[in-house]
Design a protein around this motif. Sequence first.
Motif, mmCIF file in Angstrom:
data_model
loop_
_atom_site.group_PDB
_atom_site.id
_atom_site.type_symbol
_atom_site.label_atom_id
_atom_site.label_comp_id
_atom_site.label_asym_id
_atom_site.label_seq_id
_atom_site.Cartn_x
_atom_site.Cartn_y
_atom_site.Cartn_z
ATOM 1 N N VAL A 37 0.927 -1.201 -0.049
ATOM 2 C CA VAL A 37 0.085 -0.019 -0.137
ATOM 3 C C VAL A 37 0.836 1.325 -0.092
ATOM 4 C CG1 VAL A 37 -1.762 1.216 1.098
ATOM 5 C CG2 VAL A 37 -1.861 -1.165 1.203
ATOM 6 N N LYS A 39 -0.050 4.551 -0.522
ATOM 7 C CA LYS A 39 -0.549 5.742 -0.636
ATOM 8 C C LYS A 39 0.108 6.711 0.345
ATOM 9 C CE LYS A 39 -3.252 4.255 3.475
ATOM 10 N NZ LYS A 39 -4.451 3.483 3.951
ATOM 11 N N ASN A 60 -5.505 4.292 -2.119
ATOM 12 C CA ASN A 60 -6.858 4.496 -1.912
ATOM 13 C C ASN A 60 -7.593 5.703 -2.406
ATOM 14 O OD1 ASN A 60 -5.587 6.347 -0.457
ATOM 15 N ND2 ASN A 60 -6.628 5.829 1.542
ATOM 16 N N ILE A 79 -8.017 0.595 -3.223
ATOM 17 C CA ILE A 79 -8.522 -0.072 -2.269
ATOM 18 C C ILE A 79 -9.315 0.592 -1.257
ATOM 19 C CG2 ILE A 79 -6.378 -1.679 -1.972
ATOM 20 C CD1 ILE A 79 -5.089 0.009 0.113
ATOM 21 N N MET A 161 -13.410 -8.291 0.406
ATOM 22 C CA MET A 161 -12.474 -7.399 1.182
ATOM 23 C C MET A 161 -13.222 -6.680 2.310
ATOM 24 S SD MET A 161 -11.369 -3.955 1.926
ATOM 25 C CE MET A 161 -10.524 -2.707 0.881
ATOM 26 N N ILE A 163 -12.157 -4.447 6.213
ATOM 27 C CA ILE A 163 -11.188 -3.781 7.288
ATOM 28 C C ILE A 163 -12.021 -3.997 8.531
ATOM 29 C CG2 ILE A 163 -9.973 -1.710 8.016
ATOM 30 C CD1 ILE A 163 -10.430 -0.711 5.065
ATOM 31 N N MET A 193 -3.788 -6.115 7.492
ATOM 32 C CA MET A 193 -2.986 -4.933 7.246
ATOM 33 C C MET A 193 -1.626 -5.053 7.975
ATOM 34 S SD MET A 193 -5.912 -1.928 6.742
ATOM 35 C CE MET A 193 -6.009 -1.232 8.480
ATOM 36 N N SER A 194 -0.808 -3.812 8.337
ATOM 37 C CA SER A 194 0.468 -4.080 8.970
ATOM 38 C C SER A 194 0.380 -4.863 10.089
ATOM 39 C CB SER A 194 1.130 -2.632 9.131
ATOM 40 O OG SER A 194 1.357 -2.375 7.820
ATOM 41 N N ARG A 209 -2.940 -6.447 2.702
ATOM 42 C CA ARG A 209 -2.644 -5.061 2.165
ATOM 43 C C ARG A 209 -1.754 -4.358 3.206
ATOM 44 N NH1 ARG A 209 -8.026 -5.801 2.455
ATOM 45 N NH2 ARG A 209 -8.030 -4.082 4.485
ATOM 46 N N ILE A 210 -0.406 -4.225 2.863
ATOM 47 C CA ILE A 210 0.292 -3.661 4.013
ATOM 48 C C ILE A 210 1.087 -2.189 3.512
ATOM 49 C CG2 ILE A 210 2.390 -4.215 5.153
ATOM 50 C CD1 ILE A 210 1.633 -6.937 5.336
ATOM 51 N N GLY A 211 0.996 -1.367 4.134
ATOM 52 C CA GLY A 211 1.550 -0.119 3.956
ATOM 53 C C GLY A 211 2.781 0.177 4.979
ATOM 54 N N THR A 212 2.480 0.632 6.169
ATOM 55 C CA THR A 212 3.259 1.125 7.056
ATOM 56 C C THR A 212 4.617 0.096 7.180
ATOM 57 O OG1 THR A 212 1.602 1.936 8.205
ATOM 58 C CG2 THR A 212 3.551 2.001 9.374
ATOM 59 N N ARG A 218 3.266 6.887 7.552
ATOM 60 C CA ARG A 218 2.591 8.195 6.771
ATOM 61 C C ARG A 218 2.903 9.330 7.343
ATOM 62 N NH1 ARG A 218 -0.134 3.550 5.272
ATOM 63 N NH2 ARG A 218 -1.617 3.916 6.833
#
Length: 218
Positions: A37, A39, A60, A79, A161, A163, A193-194, A209-212, A218
């Motif tokens: 992810v 973003k 996103n 997403i 999907m 959350i 997620m993370s 779905r992994i961002g951090t 962020r």
Amino acid sequence: MPDLSPIARNLETIRANIAQAAGAAGRDPSGITLVAVSKTHPKQAVLEAMAAGLFVFGENRVQEAAEKFPIAGARLHIIGGLQTNKAEQAVRLADAIDSLDRPRLADAIAKAAEAAGRLPDLLVQVNIGDEPQKSGIPTAEADAFIRAMRARFGEALKGLMCIPPAEQDPAPHFRRLAAMADMHGLPVRSMGMSSDYAAAIAAGATHIRIGTAIFGHR
Ligand SMILES: *Cc1c(COP(=O)(O)O)cnc(C)c1O
């Protein structure tokens, strides 16, 4: 050996965690797709992630996604909650839209797909904790909506999907989404997620779905 980039180092940790969670669940880690992810992070971060071996990305906001993608060799998932007036751009840009959650958005996607001559993969987002502020189809309406989307989009509808609510144990929510996907014969469950991807893998996630944990805060 050259020094690993911070993204490559983070990725090593995540891959080890995925392998461990999959092993504990008796699952093959190759059945789990890591959606990075990106973003709020610049295109340069996406390119670094690709150099580290990642090829599936999640954004996103369509506008922001369009500033970085398309990138040859990268797949893009939208997403986040999608406004109907952004559907046309999303359909042109994305390989997958993971946030199909209401009939009007389905209408907009169908119309845009007709015009663009392409239809991304689709996931129905379920508001698994029925939280008023969250996007996603309410759980009570989910079965009928999923059936309608299957009838309308056929094989393009790949799965579900969610959350889960931030302050609750995510595991029961993940299990509920997986059961819903099973019941409808849908192969994809995008969840985790993370902070909770190990629990999601235990419950049967096919996409996390992994961002951090990849790109930092962020
Ligand atoms: C931002 C976001 C993620 C990634 O969250 P992290 O906690 O940074 O891993 C996953 N899914 C959706 C829908 C998001 O908006």
